[in-house]
Design an enzyme around this catalytic site. Sequence first.
Site, short mmCIF file in Angstrom:
data_model
loop_
_atom_site.label_atom_id
_atom_site.label_comp_id
_atom_site.label_asym_id
_atom_site.label_seq_id
_atom_site.Cartn_x
_atom_site.Cartn_y
_atom_site.Cartn_z
N ASP A 279 -55.04 7.65 56.97
CA ASP A 279 -54.88 6.85 55.84
C ASP A 279 -55.15 7.59 54.54
O ASP A 279 -55.85 8.68 54.61
CB ASP A 279 -55.77 5.72 55.82
CG ASP A 279 -55.23 4.50 56.99
OD1 ASP A 279 -54.30 4.77 57.64
OD2 ASP A 279 -56.07 3.68 57.11
N ASP A 280 -54.85 7.19 53.56
CA ASP A 280 -54.96 7.44 52.09
C ASP A 280 -54.56 9.01 51.47
O ASP A 280 -54.91 9.33 50.64
CB ASP A 280 -56.70 7.50 52.16
CG ASP A 280 -57.41 6.38 52.35
OD1 ASP A 280 -56.82 5.41 52.33
OD2 ASP A 280 -58.60 6.50 52.25
N HIS A 329 -49.73 1.90 52.48
CA HIS A 329 -51.08 1.69 52.24
C HIS A 329 -51.50 1.20 50.80
O HIS A 329 -52.60 1.35 50.75
CB HIS A 329 -51.78 3.00 52.63
CG HIS A 329 -53.29 2.78 53.09
ND1 HIS A 329 -53.62 1.77 53.83
CD2 HIS A 329 -54.31 3.59 52.88
CE1 HIS A 329 -55.16 1.82 53.79
NE2 HIS A 329 -55.66 2.99 53.40
N HIS A 333 -54.79 1.26 46.72
CA HIS A 333 -55.99 1.10 47.42
C HIS A 333 -57.05 -0.06 46.87
O HIS A 333 -58.31 -0.11 47.09
CB HIS A 333 -56.82 2.28 47.45
CG HIS A 333 -57.26 2.51 49.09
ND1 HIS A 333 -58.54 1.72 49.46
CD2 HIS A 333 -57.02 3.14 50.14
CE1 HIS A 333 -58.75 2.10 50.81
NE2 HIS A 333 -57.82 2.54 51.13
N HIS A 424 -58.44 9.79 58.48
CA HIS A 424 -58.16 10.14 57.05
C HIS A 424 -57.83 11.48 56.87
O HIS A 424 -58.77 12.37 57.09
CB HIS A 424 -59.35 9.62 56.12
CG HIS A 424 -59.52 8.03 56.05
ND1 HIS A 424 -60.32 7.46 56.90
CD2 HIS A 424 -58.96 7.14 55.59
CE1 HIS A 424 -60.42 6.29 57.09
NE2 HIS A 424 -59.65 6.07 56.04
ZN ZN Z 1 -57.36 3.46 53.27
#
Ligand code: ZN
Length: 458
Positions: A279-280, A329, A333, A424
């Site tokens: 993620d991210d 995603h 955020h 991540h």
């Molecule tokens: Zn995230």
Amino acid sequence: MIRQSQKNQSLASILMFVSGFVLTGICLFLFFRAAPVPTLKRNVVSAQVSRSDTIVKNYDITYPVFHVEKVDMILRNYATHQVDDFLHKLGIKKDDPGSNITIKYTILHYGTRTTTVVFHSREQVVNQPVVESQKMMTFDLVAQTQLDFSAIFNDKKAAEALLARILHDYFQHDTPGVLSSPELVHLLTFELAGSRNYTLDDDRLIVYINPHQLTSTEGIVPIAIKKELLVNVLKEPFQRVDTSLVQSVVEPPVYAIETMPHHEVIIDPKGKLLALSFDDGPGSLTPKVLDVLKKYDSRATFFVIGRQVLPFATTVQRTVAEGNEIGNHSWNHPKLTVLSYDHLQQQIQDTQHAIESVAGGYTPVLMRPPEGVYNGAVVSYLNAHGLTMQLWSIDTLDWLNRDSRVVYDRIMAGAADGRVILLHDIHPTSVEAVVRAIPELVSQGYQLVTVSQLHQYR
Ligand code: ZN
């Protein structure tokens, strides 16, 4: 085009009967290997089943005679068994004028070593629907045996794996959209034993299969595979050029496979599957993750943040090009549950469009809400817009514990078939842990797949 006849006892008795010859054939095959190939009489004649012990004449069954003693006996026995089975089905109504059976044959191929005969049967038992079926039989004319499909290969397992791979790759790459993913997986479980329909041509093996449903004879297509592709698995006598005297009289193969199979990871659904998810990103560390995935023929899923996509466009392109999956995603955020409908829409759609624009139209199908926070409104919005919400089964908490050994240990402890691991790709400690973990997971037999691939099988 071909109907499978209903299961009947006759099939079982024929199979038992034929299998006896196949076993004999293996011994004969070994014997004949060293012997010179005898000159064969090439004039095939047709014979008709005619029986004096029954007054019933409502059958019309012909079969070929090759003047090869044991082959002729198998064909004659097959034909006469069809009459027996038919009469057995009629029971006391043997002389019913409404019942009849017709079996004709076609010679698909007639070479110096092998021949393939296909019987076309049409059976009408009074008050029941007409049943049409087809039976293909391939013979080794030198060994004088019926050739079971698996008997033409040195190593049954290796041949199954190779054929499955060739068929899978062919349908996936050369006829995109023809088969769904589960159907492609079905091709990976290709079993020689279940496939009796084949011809060994001069330079090709032609398998007659239903790619949508391997065990069904409905919707069969002939698929030609060049013998060069099979050189490591075909038994030596069948590798040689087999000069055909009688050319095929059926339509040419629908698909001719004349290139080597593509080299890419094929998923074995019977093995352990694990999905790593990041993620991210994308970020400056993402290429390190891509490097190790590529090195170990592995895939992963990257849930990207929309605003990062354009600044790291080449990384996004590479991610897709190397077979990885990209998920949504959100744009920047936020907690999705506090957003108005319009803002939620913006977060999701802006990210979709950013990915599509840099990755050649690639459209994500998975969405992971930031922090895993969602409610009914989020789920129904995603579902209405072609997205599936995807959480995880193992959280490494790699954002909290910036220690690569801790993260590595959590990956390894959390790994199990069917799981999705959350990481991540923006923390150097996480990337370090992944660089160590991927080779170890692969050596433990895990197939590292994307989340969507995992969903196909688990
Ligand atoms: Zn995230």
